[in-house]
Design a protein around this motif. Structure first.
Motif, PDB file in Angstrom:
ATOM      1  N   VAL A   1      -3.206   0.728  -3.716  1.00  0.00           N
ATOM      2  CA  VAL A   1      -2.982  -0.653  -3.292  1.00  0.00           C
ATOM      3  C   VAL A   1      -2.516  -1.434  -4.514  1.00  0.00           C
ATOM      4  O   VAL A   1      -3.278  -1.622  -5.474  1.00  0.00           O
ATOM      5  CB  VAL A   1      -4.254  -1.285  -2.711  1.00  0.00           C
ATOM      6  CG1 VAL A   1      -3.987  -2.720  -2.278  1.00  0.00           C
ATOM      7  CG2 VAL A   1      -4.765  -0.462  -1.534  1.00  0.00           C
TER       8      VAL A   1
ATOM      9  N   SER B   1      -7.179   4.662  -6.426  1.00  0.00           N
ATOM     10  CA  SER B   1      -6.394   5.481  -5.491  1.00  0.00           C
ATOM     11  C   SER B   1      -7.001   6.866  -5.324  1.00  0.00           C
ATOM     12  O   SER B   1      -6.963   7.451  -4.250  1.00  0.00           O
ATOM     13  CB  SER B   1      -4.945   5.594  -5.982  1.00  0.00           C
ATOM     14  OG  SER B   1      -4.834   6.457  -7.107  1.00  0.00           O
TER      15      SER B   1
ATOM     16  N   THR C   1       0.852  -1.187   0.000  1.00  0.00           N
ATOM     17  CA  THR C   1       0.000   0.000   0.000  1.00  0.00           C
ATOM     18  C   THR C   1       0.888   1.238   0.000  1.00  0.00           C
ATOM     19  O   THR C   1       1.746   1.395   0.866  1.00  0.00           O
ATOM     20  CB  THR C   1      -0.917   0.017   1.239  1.00  0.00           C
ATOM     21  OG1 THR C   1      -1.760  -1.135   1.208  1.00  0.00           O
ATOM     22  CG2 THR C   1      -1.777   1.266   1.251  1.00  0.00           C
TER      23      THR C   1
END
Length: 453
Positions: free
Chosen positions: A203, A267, A193
């Protein structure tokens, strides 16, 4: 794959490895394979090694083929894997498992050791070479491609191992990965991560290495397989104590970029989604208070700002739509007519060496406490795999993929192999000293084979 009744099937093959010099002195197991005309399947009989018991053990007709010590990896490839190549070129998924006790030849079968000689290439490398040969002749949308073309077809591969319920990404320095089941019911293997600017959180998915030639794939694969964990067991001094899973997938640069876009959109969603949740909680908390009796009641001095909550939720919905659009882009690429074989997968699983309990009258093998602990986990995984294969072959509405991490990570490949093919190679030793382990492997293979009938 589906047969005429719509059921999925997994074929089981047996491979007898050659004896080494020491084993030859001690003698070999007497065995015989016979076909049953009604099913074209093999039944295997092995003589008993127990004193005073002359009755051989005989399996039901469960094995599609029996390969002897004289058959090299080339013969195993032609028998087991070669028929699957056309299915890969149609975009389907095919699975291959190597099962057997430690030292029976699983890793030699799947990976091979003499990487330069074609005859002894393991099944995964032999399949990769044939796949590249086929892809080189492919034309996407009726047009030729070059090395820099976004349409050029290549092979992406992922390599990870499962040990003590944890996945380790061998293409990323053995980094520990998390196995999670998502809201969509699919199993995801998540890597590192990363915290990015603006509160974004990326991730990383399991590493997939893109290769555009067979030589580059072979070099990468051989280099990274060396990271696999092995242990010195009482059965074999280089025993694989993990399940190794190798995924090969037909890819191109457009597919790679589309998948990267999904990761980026996800993200971007993280800080927006967190902000929406925080605002909703903040407003709701301001709208309540404790009364004199300690109970939570509406706060008469504060009016919940529903507009603020709705605006944050609308922003989250907008970013969720961006993620969905990126995911649809991937699906569209995989399902388009011009994609052809794009997304076709081959999965090779080198299962950890099966552990067994010796029967009365057979040779006893002492194990360390660590080996016994590892053996229990390995047996749990292998029993779970058998149950999944049984339910999958019977088209059960509920397949118990969650029985173990091994079956969880293989879920998408079983589901995706409905129009592909699946096969298990049971590797066994003819040495008398390994009779108990060989018998155990044959029994497991016969159970899997009969479950798939």
């Amino acid at each position: 794959m589906s047969n005429e009744t719509g059921r999925n099937k997994l074929s089981v093959h047996v491979r007898w490895r050659p004896l080494n010099e020491l084993e030859a002195i001690c003698g070999q197991i007497k065995q015989q394979g016979t076909t049953v005309n009604t099913s074209s399947l093999f039944s295997i009989s092995v003589d008993s090694q127990s004193p005073g018991n002359g009755r051989p053990w005989t399996s039901p007709p469960a094995f599609k083929a029996v390969l002897g010590p004289q058959d090299g990896n080339a013969e195993v490839y032609e028998s087991v894997v070669a028929p699957a190549i056309p299915k890969i070129l149609e975009g389907h998924s095919c699975n291959f498992f190597a099962y057997g006790h430690s030292g029976s030849g699983k890793t030699h079968t799947i990976v091979g050791y003499d990487y330069e000689k074609g005859r002894e290439l393991g099944l995964c490398l032999a399949a990769s070479r044939k796949l590249f040969e086929a892809l080189d002749s492919q034309r996407v949308g009726g047009r030729r491609t070059d090395d820099e073309d976004e349409y050029k077809l290549g092979v992406g591969f992922s390599l990870f191992e499962l040990r003590k319920n944890i996945a380790f990404d061998l293409l990323n320095g053995q980094k520990e990965c998390h196995i999670r089941q998502g809201a969509d019911g699919k199993t995801h293997i998540r890597g590192e991560t990363e915290l990015l600017d603006g509160g974004r959180v990326r991730v990383q998915p399991l590493t997939q290495r893109a290769c555009w030639t067979f030589d580059s794939l072979r070099e990468e694969l051989v280099q990274n397989l060396g990271r696999r964990a092995v242990g010195s067991s009482t059965v074999h001094d280089q025993s694989s104590r993990t399940h190794a899973v190798l995924r090969l997938e037909v890819i191109n640069r457009r597919l790679i970029e589309a998948r990267m876009a999904v990761v980026e959109r996800e993200s971007e969603l993280v800080p927006v989604g967190k902000r929406a949740t925080d605002i909703a909680i903040e407003e709701q908390m301001k709208g309540i208070m404790k009364n004199a009796e300690g109970a939570w009641v509406a706060n008469p001095d504060y009016q919940v700002n529903q507009r603020r909550i709705d605006e944050a939720e609308a922003e989250r919905s907008s970013y969720e739509a961006h993620v969905a659009a990126a995911e649809e882009r991937v699906k569209a690429l995989l399902s388009s007519e011009e994609a052809g074989c794009l997304g076709g997968k081959m999965v090779f699983v080198d299962l950890a060496g099966a552990e067994y309990q010796t029967e009365k009258g057979t040779q006893s093998i002492k194990q360390t406490p660590q080996e016994r602990q590892e053996g229990r986990q390995i047996n749990t995984d292998l029993l779970a795999l058998k149950e999944v294969i049984r339910a999958w072959s019977a088209d059960d509405p509920r397949i118990p993929f969650r029985l173990s991490p091994l079956t969880m990570v293989l879920r998408e490949h079983f589901v995706g192999a409905v129009r592909g093919t699946s096969a298990m190679i049971v590797t066994v030793s003819p040495a008398k000293s390994q009779y108990a382990a060989t018998l155990n492997s044959l029994k497991y293979g016969s159970l899997v084979g009969t479950a798939s009938l």
